[in-house]
Scaffold this motif. Sequence first.
Motif, PDB file in Angstrom:
ATOM      1  N   TRP A  91       5.427  10.934 -12.864  1.00 24.16           N
ATOM      2  CA  TRP A  91       4.330  11.821 -13.259  1.00 24.16           C
ATOM      3  C   TRP A  91       4.730  12.602 -14.494  1.00 24.16           C
ATOM      4  CZ3 TRP A  91      -0.403  12.112 -10.850  1.00 24.16           C
ATOM      5  CH2 TRP A  91      -0.515  11.483  -9.618  1.00 24.16           C
ATOM      6  N   GLY A  92       3.840  12.639 -15.469  1.00 20.45           N
ATOM      7  CA  GLY A  92       4.017  13.460 -16.657  1.00 20.45           C
ATOM      8  C   GLY A  92       2.887  14.476 -16.721  1.00 20.45           C
ATOM      9  N   GLN A  93       2.889  15.287 -17.755  1.00 17.71           N
ATOM     10  CA  GLN A  93       1.822  16.277 -17.929  1.00 17.71           C
ATOM     11  C   GLN A  93       0.477  15.619 -18.184  1.00 17.71           C
ATOM     12  OE1 GLN A  93       2.606  19.016 -16.674  1.00 17.71           O
ATOM     13  NE2 GLN A  93       2.736  20.467 -18.370  1.00 17.71           N
ATOM     14  N   LYS A  94       0.476  14.533 -18.981  1.00 20.72           N
ATOM     15  CA  LYS A  94      -0.776  13.893 -19.373  1.00 20.72           C
ATOM     16  C   LYS A  94      -0.873  12.430 -18.956  1.00 20.72           C
ATOM     17  CE  LYS A  94      -1.250  16.939 -23.329  1.00 20.72           C
ATOM     18  NZ  LYS A  94      -1.361  17.068 -24.757  1.00 20.72           N
ATOM     19  N   THR A  95       0.176  11.904 -18.318  1.00 17.29           N
ATOM     20  CA  THR A  95       0.192  10.495 -17.924  1.00 17.29           C
ATOM     21  C   THR A  95       0.834  10.292 -16.557  1.00 17.29           C
ATOM     22  OG1 THR A  95       2.326  10.076 -18.980  1.00 17.29           O
ATOM     23  CG2 THR A  95       0.355   9.652 -20.316  1.00 17.29           C
ATOM     24  N   VAL A  96       0.494   9.178 -15.958  1.00 16.59           N
ATOM     25  CA  VAL A  96       1.219   8.663 -14.794  1.00 16.59           C
ATOM     26  C   VAL A  96       1.742   7.306 -15.242  1.00 16.59           C
ATOM     27  CG1 VAL A  96       1.101   7.930 -12.395  1.00 16.59           C
ATOM     28  CG2 VAL A  96      -0.365   9.784 -13.182  1.00 16.59           C
ATOM     29  N   PHE A 119       0.874  -1.167   0.000  1.00 18.01           N
ATOM     30  CA  PHE A 119       0.000   0.000   0.000  1.00 18.01           C
ATOM     31  C   PHE A 119       0.911   1.216   0.000  1.00 18.01           C
ATOM     32  CE2 PHE A 119      -2.456   3.457   1.794  1.00 18.01           C
ATOM     33  CZ  PHE A 119      -3.620   3.375   1.059  1.00 18.01           C
ATOM     34  N   LEU A 120       0.802   2.032  -1.042  1.00 17.90           N
ATOM     35  CA  LEU A 120       1.601   3.248  -1.080  1.00 17.90           C
ATOM     36  C   LEU A 120       0.840   4.342  -1.809  1.00 17.90           C
ATOM     37  CD1 LEU A 120       3.356   3.702  -4.065  1.00 17.90           C
ATOM     38  CD2 LEU A 120       4.214   1.543  -3.236  1.00 17.90           C
ATOM     39  N   THR A 121       1.215   5.564  -1.506  1.00 15.80           N
ATOM     40  CA  THR A 121       0.616   6.718  -2.179  1.00 15.80           C
ATOM     41  C   THR A 121       1.730   7.596  -2.713  1.00 15.80           C
ATOM     42  OG1 THR A 121       0.530   8.055  -0.173  1.00 15.80           O
ATOM     43  CG2 THR A 121      -1.408   6.725  -0.666  1.00 15.80           C
ATOM     44  N   ASP A 122       1.397   8.345  -3.753  1.00 14.29           N
ATOM     45  CA  ASP A 122       2.340   9.287  -4.338  1.00 14.29           C
ATOM     46  C   ASP A 122       1.524  10.486  -4.820  1.00 14.29           C
ATOM     47  OD1 ASP A 122       5.371   9.227  -5.396  1.00 14.29           O
ATOM     48  OD2 ASP A 122       4.127  10.331  -6.818  1.00 14.29           O
ATOM     49  N   THR A 123       1.941  11.669  -4.400  1.00 14.75           N
ATOM     50  CA  THR A 123       1.228  12.886  -4.784  1.00 14.75           C
ATOM     51  C   THR A 123       2.100  13.725  -5.702  1.00 14.75           C
ATOM     52  OG1 THR A 123       0.007  12.868  -2.710  1.00 14.75           O
ATOM     53  CG2 THR A 123       0.054  14.942  -3.911  1.00 14.75           C
ATOM     54  N   ALA A 181       3.632  16.849  -7.197  1.00 14.06           N
ATOM     55  CA  ALA A 181       3.946  18.123  -6.543  1.00 14.06           C
ATOM     56  C   ALA A 181       3.186  19.310  -7.124  1.00 14.06           C
ATOM     57  CB  ALA A 181       5.454  18.378  -6.608  1.00 14.06           C
ATOM     58  N   SER A 182       3.119  19.430  -8.435  1.00 13.16           N
ATOM     59  CA  SER A 182       2.505  20.630  -9.004  1.00 13.16           C
ATOM     60  C   SER A 182       0.984  20.540  -9.154  1.00 13.16           C
ATOM     61  CB  SER A 182       3.140  20.981 -10.356  1.00 13.16           C
ATOM     62  OG  SER A 182       2.947  19.950 -11.274  1.00 13.16           O
ATOM     63  N   SER A 183       0.439  19.359  -9.459  1.00 14.58           N
ATOM     64  CA  SER A 183      -1.012  19.256  -9.649  1.00 14.58           C
ATOM     65  C   SER A 183      -1.753  18.911  -8.358  1.00 14.58           C
ATOM     66  CB  SER A 183      -1.349  18.208 -10.715  1.00 14.58           C
ATOM     67  OG  SER A 183      -1.115  16.906 -10.217  1.00 14.58           O
ATOM     68  N   GLY A 184      -1.065  18.310  -7.414  1.00 10.50           N
ATOM     69  CA  GLY A 184      -1.704  17.885  -6.181  1.00 10.50           C
ATOM     70  C   GLY A 184      -2.481  16.590  -6.309  1.00 10.50           C
ATOM     71  N   ARG A 185      -2.467  15.960  -7.490  1.00  6.16           N
ATOM     72  CA  ARG A 185      -3.179  14.688  -7.687  1.00  6.16           C
ATOM     73  C   ARG A 185      -2.484  13.584  -6.885  1.00  6.16           C
ATOM     74  NH1 ARG A 185      -6.644  14.331 -12.412  1.00  6.16           N
ATOM     75  NH2 ARG A 185      -7.310  12.427 -11.379  1.00  6.16           N
ATOM     76  N   THR A 186      -3.271  12.655  -6.385  1.00  5.67           N
ATOM     77  CA  THR A 186      -2.732  11.564  -5.583  1.00  5.67           C
ATOM     78  C   THR A 186      -3.019  10.226  -6.246  1.00  5.67           C
ATOM     79  OG1 THR A 186      -2.969  12.806  -3.530  1.00  5.67           O
ATOM     80  CG2 THR A 186      -2.805  10.422  -3.322  1.00  5.67           C
ATOM     81  N   LEU A 187      -2.007   9.376  -6.274  1.00  7.16           N
ATOM     82  CA  LEU A 187      -2.105   8.022  -6.793  1.00  7.16           C
ATOM     83  C   LEU A 187      -1.933   7.067  -5.616  1.00  7.16           C
ATOM     84  CD1 LEU A 187      -2.068   6.228  -9.480  1.00  7.16           C
ATOM     85  CD2 LEU A 187       0.377   6.089  -9.041  1.00  7.16           C
ATOM     86  N   MET A 188      -2.823   6.098  -5.509  1.00 13.66           N
ATOM     87  CA  MET A 188      -2.695   5.062  -4.486  1.00 13.66           C
ATOM     88  C   MET A 188      -2.458   3.738  -5.189  1.00 13.66           C
ATOM     89  SD  MET A 188      -5.674   6.055  -1.699  1.00 13.66           S
ATOM     90  CE  MET A 188      -6.747   4.873  -2.419  1.00 13.66           C
ATOM     91  N   ILE A 189      -1.532   2.957  -4.667  1.00 14.33           N
ATOM     92  CA  ILE A 189      -1.260   1.630  -5.190  1.00 14.33           C
ATOM     93  C   ILE A 189      -1.535   0.657  -4.056  1.00 14.33           C
ATOM     94  CG2 ILE A 189       0.490   0.073  -6.130  1.00 14.33           C
ATOM     95  CD1 ILE A 189       1.833   2.572  -7.358  1.00 14.33           C
ATOM     96  N   GLU A 190      -2.410  -0.323  -4.335  1.00 13.68           N
ATOM     97  CA  GLU A 190      -2.834  -1.241  -3.284  1.00 13.68           C
ATOM     98  C   GLU A 190      -2.836  -2.677  -3.781  1.00 13.68           C
ATOM     99  OE1 GLU A 190      -6.544  -1.867  -0.213  1.00 13.68           O
ATOM    100  OE2 GLU A 190      -6.912  -0.820  -2.077  1.00 13.68           O
ATOM    101  N   GLU A 191      -2.251  -3.543  -2.974  1.00 14.39           N
ATOM    102  CA  GLU A 191      -2.305  -4.975  -3.246  1.00 14.39           C
ATOM    103  C   GLU A 191      -3.588  -5.523  -2.634  1.00 14.39           C
ATOM    104  OE1 GLU A 191      -0.107  -9.113  -1.948  1.00 14.39           O
ATOM    105  OE2 GLU A 191       1.059  -7.269  -1.914  1.00 14.39           O
ATOM    106  N   GLU A 192      -4.347  -6.212  -3.450  1.00 15.06           N
ATOM    107  CA  GLU A 192      -5.558  -6.861  -2.972  1.00 15.06           C
ATOM    108  C   GLU A 192      -5.284  -8.362  -2.912  1.00 15.06           C
ATOM    109  OE1 GLU A 192      -8.630  -5.326  -5.516  1.00 15.06           O
ATOM    110  OE2 GLU A 192      -8.414  -3.324  -4.675  1.00 15.06           O
ATOM    111  N   ALA A 193      -6.299  -9.170  -2.796  1.00 14.53           N
ATOM    112  CA  ALA A 193      -6.097 -10.609  -2.639  1.00 14.53           C
ATOM    113  C   ALA A 193      -5.392 -11.240  -3.834  1.00 14.53           C
ATOM    114  CB  ALA A 193      -7.439 -11.305  -2.405  1.00 14.53           C
ATOM    115  N   TYR A 194      -5.706 -10.760  -5.059  1.00 12.95           N
ATOM    116  CA  TYR A 194      -5.161 -11.380  -6.249  1.00 12.95           C
ATOM    117  C   TYR A 194      -4.293 -10.472  -7.103  1.00 12.95           C
ATOM    118  CZ  TYR A 194      -8.887 -14.687  -5.139  1.00 12.95           C
ATOM    119  OH  TYR A 194      -9.696 -15.576  -4.509  1.00 12.95           O
TER     120      TYR A 194
END
Length: 157
Positions: A116-121, A28-32, A34-47
């Motif tokens: 992080w890119g301008q139009k992609t993660v 479980f990790l997050t990454d925000t 810096a300039s847009s403030g958007r947050t990405l969460m990465i989570e391991e589930e059961a599978y």
Amino acid sequence: MKSQLLSLLNRFVNTDTEKSTSRVTKIFLTDTHASSGRTLMIEEEAYAVWAYLLSPDKEEVDFDGFLCSVVDPKSSKTKGILYDAKGIKDKPLPSFYANQYCYVKNLKKKNIKVLWGQKTVTILIKEKVYLVMDLMTKTSYSKGLIRDCEYGKQLKM
């Protein structure tokens, strides 16, 4: 937002034996950005491991992407679909969608990098591109998929 974070936390610390796997720790990790403030969460589930991009106001998930499987779809004997308290389903990736990249054995947090890119993660696993999330079209492209399906679109590289 609070209820969604609590739901994620409850899923993360859930000790339900039906959902447990041979892995001891889950990712479980997050990454925000810096300039847009958007947050990405990465989570391991059961599978599988999923990436969730939060909406700009961080109130809900904007869109998601299949990063990889933590259970080998070609050799697993998993049964059925698991549901959490909110009715969200978690099921193994069917083997007919899987390719040689879908299953990442012994994945650790340190193996994952977010760019992080301008139009992609872009998310890398062990220095290789595994997932590209297009911010404009809200579409995810996964290296682990052999063809487009309900898990996302195939990343063609």
